[in-house]
Design a protein around this motif. Structure first.
Motif, short mmCIF file in Angstrom:
data_model
loop_
_atom_site.label_atom_id
_atom_site.label_comp_id
_atom_site.label_asym_id
_atom_site.label_seq_id
_atom_site.Cartn_x
_atom_site.Cartn_y
_atom_site.Cartn_z
N GLN A 141 -69.57 -46.87 -23.77
CA GLN A 141 -69.50 -46.83 -22.32
C GLN A 141 -68.80 -48.06 -21.77
O GLN A 141 -68.81 -49.14 -22.39
CB GLN A 141 -70.91 -46.75 -21.74
N ALA A 142 -68.19 -47.90 -20.63
CA ALA A 142 -67.53 -49.02 -19.96
C ALA A 142 -68.52 -50.18 -19.81
O ALA A 142 -69.69 -49.97 -19.47
CB ALA A 142 -66.99 -48.59 -18.61
N GLY A 143 -68.03 -51.37 -20.07
CA GLY A 143 -68.87 -52.56 -20.01
C GLY A 143 -69.45 -52.96 -21.34
O GLY A 143 -69.96 -54.08 -21.49
N GLY A 144 -69.40 -52.08 -22.30
CA GLY A 144 -69.94 -52.36 -23.62
C GLY A 144 -69.01 -53.21 -24.47
O GLY A 144 -67.95 -53.65 -24.02
N SER A 145 -69.42 -53.42 -25.71
CA SER A 145 -68.66 -54.25 -26.64
C SER A 145 -68.50 -53.54 -27.98
O SER A 145 -69.32 -52.69 -28.34
CB SER A 145 -69.38 -55.59 -26.86
N LEU A 146 -67.47 -53.93 -28.68
CA LEU A 146 -67.24 -53.45 -30.03
C LEU A 146 -66.67 -54.59 -30.85
O LEU A 146 -65.97 -55.45 -30.32
CB LEU A 146 -66.24 -52.29 -30.06
N ARG A 147 -66.96 -54.55 -32.15
CA ARG A 147 -66.28 -55.45 -33.07
C ARG A 147 -65.57 -54.61 -34.12
O ARG A 147 -66.20 -53.89 -34.89
CB ARG A 147 -67.24 -56.42 -33.74
N LEU A 148 -64.27 -54.71 -34.12
CA LEU A 148 -63.46 -54.00 -35.10
C LEU A 148 -63.26 -54.89 -36.32
O LEU A 148 -63.19 -56.11 -36.20
CB LEU A 148 -62.10 -53.63 -34.50
N SER A 149 -63.17 -54.25 -37.47
CA SER A 149 -62.95 -54.97 -38.71
C SER A 149 -61.73 -54.41 -39.42
O SER A 149 -61.41 -53.23 -39.29
CB SER A 149 -64.16 -54.84 -39.64
N CYS A 150 -61.11 -55.27 -40.18
CA CYS A 150 -59.98 -54.86 -41.01
C CYS A 150 -60.12 -55.58 -42.34
O CYS A 150 -60.01 -56.81 -42.40
CB CYS A 150 -58.67 -55.21 -40.33
N ALA A 151 -60.39 -54.80 -43.37
CA ALA A 151 -60.60 -55.37 -44.69
C ALA A 151 -59.35 -55.22 -45.54
O ALA A 151 -58.73 -54.15 -45.55
CB ALA A 151 -61.78 -54.68 -45.37
N GLY A 152 -59.03 -56.27 -46.25
CA GLY A 152 -57.86 -56.24 -47.10
C GLY A 152 -58.23 -55.98 -48.54
O GLY A 152 -59.32 -56.30 -49.00
N SER A 153 -57.30 -55.40 -49.26
CA SER A 153 -57.45 -55.21 -50.69
C SER A 153 -56.08 -55.35 -51.34
O SER A 153 -55.05 -55.43 -50.65
CB SER A 153 -58.07 -53.85 -51.02
N GLY A 154 -56.05 -55.35 -52.65
CA GLY A 154 -54.79 -55.63 -53.32
C GLY A 154 -54.58 -57.13 -53.31
O GLY A 154 -55.45 -57.89 -53.70
N ARG A 155 -53.48 -57.58 -52.83
CA ARG A 155 -53.26 -59.02 -52.72
C ARG A 155 -54.16 -59.59 -51.63
O ARG A 155 -54.43 -58.96 -50.63
CB ARG A 155 -51.80 -59.30 -52.36
N THR A 156 -54.59 -60.83 -51.80
CA THR A 156 -55.47 -61.46 -50.83
C THR A 156 -54.77 -61.61 -49.48
O THR A 156 -53.56 -61.81 -49.41
CB THR A 156 -55.94 -62.83 -51.33
N LEU A 157 -55.55 -61.54 -48.41
CA LEU A 157 -55.01 -61.71 -47.07
C LEU A 157 -54.84 -63.18 -46.71
O LEU A 157 -54.19 -63.50 -45.72
CB LEU A 157 -55.95 -61.07 -46.04
N SER A 158 -55.41 -64.07 -47.52
CA SER A 158 -55.49 -65.47 -47.11
C SER A 158 -54.17 -66.09 -46.64
O SER A 158 -54.17 -66.80 -45.65
CB SER A 158 -56.09 -66.31 -48.25
N PRO A 159 -53.05 -65.88 -47.31
CA PRO A 159 -51.84 -66.57 -46.84
C PRO A 159 -51.21 -65.93 -45.61
O PRO A 159 -50.27 -66.48 -45.04
CB PRO A 159 -50.88 -66.41 -48.03
N HIS A 160 -51.72 -64.78 -45.19
CA HIS A 160 -51.03 -64.01 -44.17
C HIS A 160 -51.52 -64.30 -42.76
O HIS A 160 -52.69 -64.60 -42.54
CB HIS A 160 -51.20 -62.51 -44.43
N VAL A 161 -50.61 -64.19 -41.83
CA VAL A 161 -50.99 -64.09 -40.42
C VAL A 161 -51.46 -62.65 -40.20
O VAL A 161 -50.84 -61.70 -40.68
CB VAL A 161 -49.79 -64.39 -39.50
N LEU A 162 -52.57 -62.52 -39.50
CA LEU A 162 -53.14 -61.20 -39.25
C LEU A 162 -53.14 -60.91 -37.76
O LEU A 162 -53.33 -61.81 -36.94
CB LEU A 162 -54.57 -61.14 -39.79
#
Length: 122
Positions: free
Chosen positions: A13-34
């Motif tokens: 509903q309007a006014g609420g909150s959400l937290r979206l997630s994005c999980a990486g696999s394969g090569r690590t995400l560490s060096p990348h800008v996301l």
């Protein structure tokens, strides 16, 4: 090869909150800008936020400042997008993206998640 899996969307509903997630696999995400983007029906994809590899630099377009917060946990190879005060106009498919620089992420990222639907009811 970096693989990204978006999750966390839903109907809220309007006014609420959400937290979206994005999980990486394969090569690590560490060096990348996301980054996070969104695309509403009939509209072009829109840049929402980006974060550097250490999490110390974040970038938002002016239209996204205030209600959107990007963060990352490199130990979990995951990037998050916290959205507060959701509005019906936030309804869109949200995608995460990864590349080696802010300019590449915002212009034409190499790696994309499959998207997660966010629907905000009034």
């Amino acid at each position: 090869q970096v693989q990204l899996v978006d999750s966390g969307g839903g109907l809220v509903q309007a006014g609420g909150s959400l937290r979206l997630s994005c999980a990486g696999s394969g090569r690590t995400l560490s060096p990348h800008v996301l980054g996070w983007f969104r695309q509403a029906p009939g509209k072009e994809r829109e840049f929402v936020a980006a974060i550097n590899w250490s999490g110390t630099i974040t970038k938002y377009p002016d239209s996204m400042k205030g209600r959107f917060t990007i963060s990352r946990n490199n130990a979990k190879d995951t990037v998050y997008l916290q959205i507060n005060g959701l509005k019906p106009e936030d309804t869109a498919v949200y995608y995460c993206a990864a590349d080696t620089s802010f300019s590449k992420v915002t212009m034409k990222a190499d790696y994309w998640g499959q998207g997660t639907q966010v629907t905000v009811s009034s």
